[in-house]
Design a protein around this motif. Structure first.
Motif: not given
Length: 122
Positions: A7-18, A78-86, A117-122
């Motif tokens: 879980s945790g996927g979403s729409l995020v802007q470029p450069g963002g984190s999730l 629980t295992v986490y995936l930290q994603m930065n500077n997407l 789903q992870v979507t990286v878009s402005s």
């Protein structure tokens, strides 16, 4: 019954984190490696990162090295995936998986989460 729920996927802007989460049940997370994979539209599934039972991590490819990090909280199963500077090219469905082995890499996982789903878009 082995289950993984991502879980945790979403729409995020470029450069963002999730931060994605993968909750495990039906087996003892403490003794097993968990890997994250992703699949973008029209592309083959690829490995992202893996964490072993000891907490050692392994990146599957250089493009995500330094931007993505994996951690585990065995007390929370629980295992986490930290994603930065997407980046837009990180857009994909992300899956957690295990083959019930202690060490990385996890190559041909027998058990998969349903994907988030992870979507990286402005």
């Amino acid at each position: 019954q082995v289950q993984l729920v991502a879980s945790g996927g979403s729409l995020v802007q470029p450069g963002g984190s999730l931060r994605l989460s993968c909750v495990a049940s039906g087996f003892t997370l403490d003794y097993n490696a968990i890997a994250w994979f992703r699949q973008a539209p029209g592309k083959m599934r690829e490995g992202v990162i893996c964490i072993s039972e000891s907490g050692d991590t392994m990146d599957y490819r250089d493009s995500m090295k330094g931007r993505f990090a994996v951690s585990r909280d065995n007390a929370k199963n629980t295992v986490y995936l930290q994603m930065n500077n997407l980046k837009p090219e990180d857009t994909a469905v992300y899956y957690c998986a295990t083959d019930l082995i202690p060490n990385c890499p996890v190559e041909r996982a027998a058990y998969w989460g349903q994907g988030t789903q992870v979507t990286v878009s402005s």
